[in-house]
Scaffold this active site. Structure first.
Site, short mmCIF file in Angstrom:
data_model
loop_
_atom_site.label_atom_id
_atom_site.label_comp_id
_atom_site.label_asym_id
_atom_site.label_seq_id
_atom_site.Cartn_x
_atom_site.Cartn_y
_atom_site.Cartn_z
N TRP A 85 120.29 10.95 -21.84
CA TRP A 85 120.40 12.12 -22.70
C TRP A 85 120.88 13.36 -21.96
O TRP A 85 120.49 14.47 -22.28
CB TRP A 85 119.08 12.39 -23.43
N HIS A 86 121.72 13.16 -20.98
CA HIS A 86 122.35 14.28 -20.31
C HIS A 86 123.80 14.34 -20.78
O HIS A 86 124.73 14.30 -19.99
CB HIS A 86 122.28 14.14 -18.78
#
Length: 167
Positions: free
Chosen positions: A119-120
């Site tokens: 989730w970056h």
């Protein structure tokens, strides 16, 4: 931790993950509408470039060597083989990708079935296209974007420090 209703026992342990740093494969982000609450359409294209899959397999080989090393032996269950460990990990609900019946039979299949993002996300709000060099949204007064969506490439680690520096 309890790792799913299909397991009757609790495991004391963790998971070692490997990262394909600076992947060559690129994804696609598309807004479905102008409604900011609507989830955008995202296509990750994991392993679109064969070198990314090769890097994943090489990383898994390194992890397996570490797990099988004498130095690591006190941190693993002696009665569970490396193949069984891969089978356990491949059964975890880590992502929503469909699993193959033989996920852990090859490292290529293991990488394909268990790949996930941390989730970056980045790159959906590019400097020069959506925001200017001062991170002001082009064509909108009083709005700046200061987050990882403005990155043209990943900093190679959790982007929190980089985002804080920008802020």
């Amino acid at each position: 931790t309890t790792i799913g209703s299909f397991f009757d026992k609790r495991l004391n342990g963790g998971i070692i993950v490997q990262k394909v740093a600076r992947p060559l494969s690129t994804g696609h982000l598309e807004l479905r509408s102008t409604d900011p609450n609507e989830t955008p359409k995202v296509r990750f294209n994991y392993f679109q470039e064969p070198e990314d899959l090769r890097n994943c397999v090489q990383g898994m080989k390194t992890i397996i060597n570490v797990v099988n090393s004498k130095a690591f032996s006190k941190f693993r269950y002696r009665t569970i083989s490396t193949q069984q460990l891969l089978n356990v990990v491949s059964a975890l609900p880590l992502n929503q990708r469909p699993r193959h019946f033989d996920t852990a039979s090859s490292l290529e299949q293991f990488c394909n079935d268990t790949v996930m993002t941390f989730w970056h996300h980045h790159g959906g709000c590019q400097v020069g296209k959506v925001v200017d060099e001062d991170y002001k949204v082009i064509g909108v007064d009083g709005l700046r974007v200061i987050d990882a969506s403005t990155f043209s490439f990943t900093p190679g680690t959790n982007p929190q420090a980089t985002v804080m520096m920008l802020g």
